[in-house]
Design a protein around this motif. Sequence first.
Motif: not given
Length: 521
Positions: A329, A364, A367, A370, A425-426, A451
């Motif tokens: 990232d 985002y 993410k 994901n 999952f950040k 985040d």
Amino acid sequence: MTEFQERLALQDIDSLRELILNSFRVRENQDPIYVDIGGNLGRIGAPQQQIVFGRRGSGKSCLFVHYLQEHKCDAVPPIYILADEFKRLTYPDVLIRLLIEILEGVPTKGYWWKRILRQPTPTESLIKELRGLLDLAEEAEVTSGHKLSIKETAEAKSGAKSLEVKGAQESAQEHSRSSSFRERKLDTLERHLRDYKDAIQKSLASWGEVNVALLVDDFYLFPRDKQPDIIDYLHRLVRGTGLYLKVGTIRHRTSLIRNDNQTIGVELGQDVEEISLDRTFEDLGATQLFLSSMLQSLAARAGVSEIDSCFNPEALQALTLVSGGVPRDFLNILVNSIDAARAQNRTRWLTPTLIYRGAGRLSYTQKLKNLKDDAGVDVAGLERVFVDLLQFCIRESKKTAFLISQDESQGHPLAHDLIHQLMDFKLIHVVEPDTSAASGRPGRYEAYTLDFALFTEPRRRGIEIVEFWRTDDNRRRVGIREAPAYPLSRALIAFQKQSEQADVTGAIETIAEEDSAQQCE
């Protein structure tokens, strides 16, 4: 303009940009661009069973594939297995498939005469049996029949004249018997575990004393309830063979051990060594130094000197924050920020504003994608928890940081695990694993931040950005002790609301619109 003023417009930046983009492409048959800042490459080669933890983008696959390519010419090269190829298989078919991959990856030396005679080697015979087992039902009714032959002899005597007459008559009778039982694939695998292990040992011994890495990448993609069973079997299979298990996975998407009537799985620090690739905000300075060193190494490869001159004094920290400390990232946002700077003809250096815009292009949404791809049956529940957490922080508390009570963590382990999964999952990041709270609140807490990539221009939304990297005169993080405590009972309620479908993107946009409207008033 001087060369310094046009730093981002120079051709060497194009070379760096291309190198970074190429580093994202990790394929088993190609050696990726790998920068070994943490010394993990040497650890992977050690004769140890290991679990390598790392979030998406931390470099797990890059590390594994680079090691694989470095040793592909060894007498017995490493075995690389990507879990993504088998994630849809049911258990125990996934074990059978793994066994086939392992046995195919262990060559046997000295059986040339069998090849001439077209006779299979011991491992080839087992592979053939496993392929047949793979196509059978998981559990089947088996009928076993046999025949029993009985011979009878008859003897006659003539008694009047003491004349003995013997007549022998033999008759054969056959009785058929049958029995039925249920045969399970898993029972077959357990019965033959020793056979598979012996075949591996003999094959490796034919090459002398060799240590071979078994690299299992993205282990977290296997069904979570079966992960302890899978790693338990693999660990028993390779233990003492010269084959060393290296598992790449995401920490809180992985279950390594289960305690039923007996312990199934492996224990960190006892059965396996732990290697962590994750860089967190617990020490922002160390994380920034790590990412900066990685960038400098890539820049040197691309022929870029003085890469630090591409950043103004605050930009590198801003890049570290919006990347969440994740290497991929970090580099991705850097490329997007350079593109944003060039599009605006602001090519002197990168600023925090350009970094935030670069992060906005990353968005985002990747993410969240994901999360949808990897979270399995927990997707909807995790999305609901995240939406509730956003509302708690942005709409109710107006702060980007929040606390989790350690006492509540003990009482609500499932909800606490959900928070950890959002971290993997950040979408949130741990700041302080053990802190106190202000305003006389008792107990100990974990501190987290949302985040930073969620807020491309956060100061416009009327939200207090908790600058946790700053400390007061007592060396305590600024704003952390004052952060609100998010109740884990609330997370559990959100997770269990199966009737509700969470729209994370819509929730963020709605909250942003409400904040903008309030500012206009």
